[in-house]
Motif scaffolding. Structure first.
Motif, PDB file in Angstrom:
ATOM      1  N   GLY A 456      -7.123   6.078   3.425  1.00  0.00           N
ATOM      2  CA  GLY A 456      -6.326   5.311   2.478  1.00  0.00           C
ATOM      3  C   GLY A 456      -7.138   4.316   1.689  1.00  0.00           C
ATOM      4  N   GLN A 457      -6.468   3.597   0.830  1.00  0.00           N
ATOM      5  CA  GLN A 457      -7.115   2.674  -0.087  1.00  0.00           C
ATOM      6  C   GLN A 457      -7.568   1.394   0.618  1.00  0.00           C
ATOM      7  OE1 GLN A 457      -4.301   4.273  -0.464  1.00  0.00           O
ATOM      8  NE2 GLN A 457      -4.604   5.581  -2.254  1.00  0.00           N
ATOM      9  N   THR A 458      -8.748   0.952   0.254  1.00  0.00           N
ATOM     10  CA  THR A 458      -9.330  -0.252   0.838  1.00  0.00           C
ATOM     11  C   THR A 458      -8.390  -1.445   0.709  1.00  0.00           C
ATOM     12  OG1 THR A 458     -11.521   0.568   0.224  1.00  0.00           O
ATOM     13  CG2 THR A 458     -11.352  -1.773   0.775  1.00  0.00           C
ATOM     14  N   GLN A 459      -7.661  -1.500  -0.403  1.00  0.00           N
ATOM     15  CA  GLN A 459      -6.815  -2.660  -0.688  1.00  0.00           C
ATOM     16  C   GLN A 459      -5.588  -2.757   0.226  1.00  0.00           C
ATOM     17  OE1 GLN A 459      -8.050  -0.487  -2.785  1.00  0.00           O
ATOM     18  NE2 GLN A 459      -8.891  -1.481  -4.610  1.00  0.00           N
ATOM     19  N   PHE A 460      -5.226  -1.667   0.908  1.00  0.00           N
ATOM     20  CA  PHE A 460      -3.967  -1.645   1.654  1.00  0.00           C
ATOM     21  C   PHE A 460      -4.221  -1.792   3.155  1.00  0.00           C
ATOM     22  CE2 PHE A 460      -2.585   1.374  -1.955  1.00  0.00           C
ATOM     23  CZ  PHE A 460      -2.402   0.293  -2.817  1.00  0.00           C
ATOM     24  N   ASP A 461      -4.460  -3.014   3.579  1.00  0.00           N
ATOM     25  CA  ASP A 461      -4.726  -3.278   4.993  1.00  0.00           C
ATOM     26  C   ASP A 461      -3.555  -2.847   5.878  1.00  0.00           C
ATOM     27  OD1 ASP A 461      -7.209  -4.358   4.497  1.00  0.00           O
ATOM     28  OD2 ASP A 461      -6.484  -6.419   4.352  1.00  0.00           O
ATOM     29  N   SER A 462      -2.328  -3.014   5.348  1.00  0.00           N
ATOM     30  CA  SER A 462      -1.143  -2.710   6.164  1.00  0.00           C
ATOM     31  C   SER A 462      -1.086  -1.237   6.564  1.00  0.00           C
ATOM     32  CB  SER A 462       0.129  -3.084   5.408  1.00  0.00           C
ATOM     33  OG  SER A 462       0.225  -4.472   5.228  1.00  0.00           O
ATOM     34  N   PHE A 463      -1.628  -0.361   5.730  1.00  0.00           N
ATOM     35  CA  PHE A 463      -1.640   1.068   6.066  1.00  0.00           C
ATOM     36  C   PHE A 463      -2.398   1.285   7.372  1.00  0.00           C
ATOM     37  CE2 PHE A 463      -4.096   5.049   5.946  1.00  0.00           C
ATOM     38  CZ  PHE A 463      -3.070   5.982   5.916  1.00  0.00           C
ATOM     39  N   PHE A 464      -3.581   0.711   7.477  1.00  0.00           N
ATOM     40  CA  PHE A 464      -4.421   0.910   8.660  1.00  0.00           C
ATOM     41  C   PHE A 464      -3.876   0.119   9.849  1.00  0.00           C
ATOM     42  CE2 PHE A 464      -7.081   1.586   4.918  1.00  0.00           C
ATOM     43  CZ  PHE A 464      -7.594   2.849   5.192  1.00  0.00           C
ATOM     44  N   THR A 465      -3.376  -1.080   9.599  1.00  0.00           N
ATOM     45  CA  THR A 465      -2.847  -1.909  10.688  1.00  0.00           C
ATOM     46  C   THR A 465      -1.636  -1.262  11.353  1.00  0.00           C
ATOM     47  OG1 THR A 465      -3.585  -3.918   9.564  1.00  0.00           O
ATOM     48  CG2 THR A 465      -1.909  -4.175  11.260  1.00  0.00           C
ATOM     49  N   ALA A 467      -0.724   1.877  11.276  1.00  0.00           N
ATOM     50  CA  ALA A 467      -1.087   3.147  11.912  1.00  0.00           C
ATOM     51  C   ALA A 467      -1.696   2.917  13.286  1.00  0.00           C
ATOM     52  CB  ALA A 467      -2.067   3.905  11.021  1.00  0.00           C
ATOM     53  N   ARG A 468      -2.612   1.963  13.391  1.00  0.00           N
ATOM     54  CA  ARG A 468      -3.291   1.720  14.666  1.00  0.00           C
ATOM     55  C   ARG A 468      -2.358   1.109  15.718  1.00  0.00           C
ATOM     56  NH1 ARG A 468      -9.439  -0.358  13.612  1.00  0.00           N
ATOM     57  NH2 ARG A 468     -10.350   1.732  13.487  1.00  0.00           N
ATOM     58  N   LYS A 469      -1.332   0.377  15.255  1.00  0.00           N
ATOM     59  CA  LYS A 469      -0.352  -0.147  16.210  1.00  0.00           C
ATOM     60  C   LYS A 469       0.312   0.982  16.973  1.00  0.00           C
ATOM     61  CE  LYS A 469       1.173  -4.384  13.838  1.00  0.00           C
ATOM     62  NZ  LYS A 469       2.321  -4.994  13.089  1.00  0.00           N
ATOM     63  N   ARG A 470       0.544   2.102  16.287  1.00  0.00           N
ATOM     64  CA  ARG A 470       1.318   3.196  16.864  1.00  0.00           C
ATOM     65  C   ARG A 470       0.455   4.317  17.423  1.00  0.00           C
ATOM     66  NH1 ARG A 470       3.839   0.583  12.927  1.00  0.00           N
ATOM     67  NH2 ARG A 470       6.094   0.246  13.092  1.00  0.00           N
ATOM     68  N   TYR A 471      -0.713   4.520  16.831  1.00  0.00           N
ATOM     69  CA  TYR A 471      -1.504   5.692  17.214  1.00  0.00           C
ATOM     70  C   TYR A 471      -2.862   5.349  17.815  1.00  0.00           C
ATOM     71  CZ  TYR A 471       2.194   7.911  14.611  1.00  0.00           C
ATOM     72  OH  TYR A 471       3.432   8.325  14.167  1.00  0.00           O
ATOM     73  N   GLY A 472      -3.084   4.053  18.061  1.00  0.00           N
ATOM     74  CA  GLY A 472      -4.279   3.670  18.794  1.00  0.00           C
ATOM     75  C   GLY A 472      -5.361   3.038  17.930  1.00  0.00           C
ATOM     76  N   GLN A 477     -11.303   5.623  10.378  1.00  0.00           N
ATOM     77  CA  GLN A 477     -10.835   5.216   9.053  1.00  0.00           C
ATOM     78  C   GLN A 477     -11.751   5.763   7.966  1.00  0.00           C
ATOM     79  OE1 GLN A 477      -8.857   0.869  10.077  1.00  0.00           O
ATOM     80  NE2 GLN A 477     -10.961   0.943   9.424  1.00  0.00           N
ATOM     81  N   PHE A 478     -11.126   6.217   6.883  1.00  0.00           N
ATOM     82  CA  PHE A 478     -11.848   6.621   5.677  1.00  0.00           C
ATOM     83  C   PHE A 478     -11.208   5.852   4.521  1.00  0.00           C
ATOM     84  CE2 PHE A 478     -12.168   9.338   1.876  1.00  0.00           C
ATOM     85  CZ  PHE A 478     -13.549   9.514   1.817  1.00  0.00           C
ATOM     86  N   LYS A 479     -11.990   4.974   3.874  1.00  0.00           N
ATOM     87  CA  LYS A 479     -11.437   4.097   2.850  1.00  0.00           C
ATOM     88  C   LYS A 479     -12.054   4.383   1.484  1.00  0.00           C
ATOM     89  CE  LYS A 479     -10.299   0.212   5.909  1.00  0.00           C
ATOM     90  NZ  LYS A 479     -10.411  -1.266   6.120  1.00  0.00           N
ATOM     91  N   PHE A 480     -11.226   4.204   0.477  1.00  0.00           N
ATOM     92  CA  PHE A 480     -11.690   4.360  -0.902  1.00  0.00           C
ATOM     93  C   PHE A 480     -10.889   3.408  -1.783  1.00  0.00           C
ATOM     94  CE2 PHE A 480      -8.606   7.567   0.279  1.00  0.00           C
ATOM     95  CZ  PHE A 480      -7.615   7.452  -0.699  1.00  0.00           C
ATOM     96  N   ASP A 481     -11.388   3.147  -2.980  1.00  0.00           N
ATOM     97  CA  ASP A 481     -10.727   2.200  -3.879  1.00  0.00           C
ATOM     98  C   ASP A 481      -9.481   2.803  -4.517  1.00  0.00           C
ATOM     99  OD1 ASP A 481     -12.471   0.130  -3.424  1.00  0.00           O
ATOM    100  OD2 ASP A 481     -13.782   0.630  -5.106  1.00  0.00           O
ATOM    101  N   TYR A 482      -8.548   1.923  -4.865  1.00  0.00           N
ATOM    102  CA  TYR A 482      -7.333   2.354  -5.561  1.00  0.00           C
ATOM    103  C   TYR A 482      -7.669   2.889  -6.946  1.00  0.00           C
ATOM    104  CZ  TYR A 482      -2.761   2.033  -7.847  1.00  0.00           C
ATOM    105  OH  TYR A 482      -1.611   2.321  -8.545  1.00  0.00           O
ATOM    106  N   GLU A 483      -8.529   2.190  -7.670  1.00  0.00           N
ATOM    107  CA  GLU A 483      -8.943   2.610  -9.009  1.00  0.00           C
ATOM    108  C   GLU A 483     -10.274   3.341  -8.907  1.00  0.00           C
ATOM    109  OE1 GLU A 483      -7.243   2.404 -11.683  1.00  0.00           O
ATOM    110  OE2 GLU A 483      -5.685   0.916 -11.239  1.00  0.00           O
ATOM    111  N   LEU A 484     -10.273   4.616  -9.226  1.00  0.00           N
ATOM    112  CA  LEU A 484     -11.482   5.430  -9.172  1.00  0.00           C
ATOM    113  C   LEU A 484     -11.668   6.192 -10.477  1.00  0.00           C
ATOM    114  CD1 LEU A 484     -11.110   7.074  -5.629  1.00  0.00           C
ATOM    115  CD2 LEU A 484     -12.694   5.236  -6.247  1.00  0.00           C
TER     116      LEU A 484
END
Length: 582
Positions: A456-465, A467-472, A477-484
């Motif tokens: 997911g996008q580097t800017q979206f911390d909540s996506f990774f947070t 996900a890890r709460k539920r799946y470990g 993680q693979f991160k990339f910028d929103y604007e490419l």
């Protein structure tokens, strides 16, 4: 009338022509005396905006006390680019009586500073003789259009409201958004966006729309208006007559929409009609060209036909008309210059002319229009009528019991922003909006030893947070910028295609076309479970039939990510509908 009565009486008694002449002179003198009598004998000369008189009469009185410069200034709205208002903007307020200011999203990370700045500009307005307060506006639509940042809530947005299909979600979204900006002293919001999602390739509207059904959008928009007003903020419907049927952005160029007037009446104008029936106090005119309605290519924002004949005449609208930003190329390219665009906007019937930048004191947009007011009586009348309408709206709003404060209480800002009740609501609203577009192995539960990659996008911390709460915490993680750019997108696609080979399940966040292109590289892989979480408009993932599961969340708000992963994990059953043309 007096002369007629006296004349008949004298003639009846045969007093002769001499008496009749005397009576005529007397009546002329009385008429002259009437002209010299003040128009507002009951309002003293030292009255101001806050004097206790009926709004209509007081608005007329205030207009009568304003010179040409004050009248023109009253219908202008300027923004500021720094963290606080510039000296130039302050001079417009103090020296000319600027009518309105706009808080843009460039420097609004400090909520206290926003409230403090608003208090300062209002204080300047109150030091002028007539004490006319400022309209202070912003764009706090919800979703990804959130100009006042800092501590304000990032909400699921309009398309999420459309997905839940519940009018109460629209009402309370507006209510809590408005309560927050009201606490900062902001009294006008450029929302709701009631543009239909007619063209699903629209990059400028997208998830800002409630959906594509005119009546559905009208009903949700009406509830948004009601929620705003109940929280003490003036709502502004936009972008008249409808921005949804184009993929172009009027910030860059003037979009042309091929619809004829009959089509507009059956489609784009319906939501505006709903809101007009609900007494919407303000509507924003859009920089949009309709060549099959007006052949000369003029944008609706500069069009007398659209604003005066259609909006005022056909739709019976009597509230404020506010232009979209006049610094957008969609307006200035047609008019030829900024000053000419301002003139055309006034002639067309706009009441407030918006500019994202503060004009220099003697720019052409000022000197040209002041000169026109002196030489063109009809143009001066247009300015005067607009100023009167603005003043009437201000009197009705600022003298109402729930108007935003001129001087927000800085001690309580952090108690009210973010709105604690609003935070609870927006999480529940996000859950109601989640749409299960495709369900394979759903809900998803991680198996022992299963290797999971989060992309997911580097800017979206909540996506990774979330996900890890539920799946470990051991999820990779693979991160990339929103604007490419295209080269970066291709490189990222190559990287994930290789990286994904080492994982069993990939959970991928798609936010736009670029991230969609990267995700498409996973289609080539076999034996991998790919879960797509779509945020903003779901259009980029509609062709992902190869994915195992697709959930739509419509926003990058932390509430939307919590709801997306809650649904994916089986914590609730998603019930949202896809608010797109079927």
């Amino acid at each position: 009338m007096i002369f007629d009565i006296l004349s008949k009486k004298f003639q009846r008694h045969n007093t002769g022509q001499k008496i009749v002449k005397i009576a005529k002179k007397l009546c002329s003198a009385l008429a002259a005396l009437a002209l010299m009598t003040p128009l507002f004998p009951e309002i003293p000369d030292d009255a101001d905006f806050w004097s206790d008189y009926p709004n209509a009469e007081l608005a007329d009185f205030l207009v009568s006390k304003m010179d040409d410069g004050e009248l023109l200034s009253q219908i202008l709205m300027f923004g500021w680019a720094g963290e606080e208002p510039s000296d130039l903007l302050n001079r417009w307020i103090s020296e000319r009586g600027l009518g309105s200011v706009k808080v843009f999203g460039w420097n609004t990370d400090d909520t206290d500073k926003v409230a403090e700045s608003i208090s300062e500009v209002q204080e300047r307005s109150q030091k002028r003789k007539l004490k006319i307060p400022l309209f202070v506006a912003t764009d706090q639509e919800g979703g990804w259009i959130r100009h006042v940042k800092g501590d304000t809530t990032e909400t699921p947005g309009n398309m999420a409201i459309g997905a839940s299909a519940l009018p109460m979600d629209s009402y309370y979204s507006a209510y809590y958004i408005s309560r927050e900006i009201n606490a900062l002293g902001i009294n006008m919001n450029f929302a709701p966006t009631v543009d239909l999602y007619t063209n699903i390739n629209s990059s400028v509207i997208g998830s800002r729309s409630f959906g594509e059904n005119p009546d559905f959008v009208g009903k949700l928009g009406s509830e948004f208006v009601r929620g705003s007003l109940d929280a003490g903020v003036i709502p502004t419907a936009k972008h008249f007559p409808g921005h949804g049927d184009t993929s172009l952005d009027s910030h860059g160029k003037l979009p042309e929409i091929s619809a004829d007037y009959e089509t507009l009446k059956k489609r784009e104008l319906i939501p505006f009609k709903y809101l007009i029936d609900k007494k919407i106090p303000a509507i924003m005119s859009g920089h949009l060209s309709f060549p099959n309605i007006i052949g000369n290519g003029e944008p609706a924002s500069l069009s007398h036909k659209f604003l005066t004949e259609i909006l005022r005449g056909d739709l019976k609208y009597d509230g404020l008309i506010i232009t979209d930003d006049m610094m957008m190329n969609g307006a200035t390219m047609y008019a030829g210059s900024v000053s000419a665009a301002f003139t055309a906007a006034i002639r067309a019937g706009n009441d407030i002319i918006l500019s994202s930048t503060t004009a220099e004191l003697n720019e052409n947009l000022w000197t040209r229009n002041i000169a026109l007011m002196k030489s063109d009586g009809e143009f001066r009348g247009s300015v005067k009528d607009a100023a009167r309408r603005v003043l009437r709206a201000k009197l009705e709003y600022f003298k109402s019991p729930n108007a935003a404060p001129l001087h927000p209480d800085l001690k309580t800002v952090h108690e009210r922003v973010p709105d604690k009740d609003g935070q609870k609501f927006f999480l529940s609203q996000a859950c109601r909006s989640i749409t299960a577009y495709k369900t394979g192995n759903f809900p998803y539960k991680r198996k022992e030893g299963e290797r999971v990659l989060l992309a997911g996008q580097t800017q979206f911390d909540s996506f990774f947070t979330e996900a890890r709460k539920r799946y470990g915490q051991d999820c990779s993680q693979f991160k990339f910028d929103y604007e490419l750019g295209p080269i970066q997108t291709d490189w990222m696609g190559n990287q994930i295609e290789k990286l994904a080979l080492g994982y069993d399940t990939i959970i991928f966040c798609v936010a736009n076309e670029r991230s969609s292109e990267i995700a498409m590289r996973l289609k080539k892989l076999h034996g991998k479970k790919v879960i797509i979480l779509s945020i903003l408009t779901p259009v980029p993932v509609l062709g992902f039939d190869w994915a195992d599961t697709i959930l739509c969340g419509y926003s990058w708000s932390k509430y939307s990510f919590k709801a997306l992963f809650g649904a994916l994990n089986g914590e609730f059953t998603p019930s949202g509908i896809l608010p797109l043309p079927q």
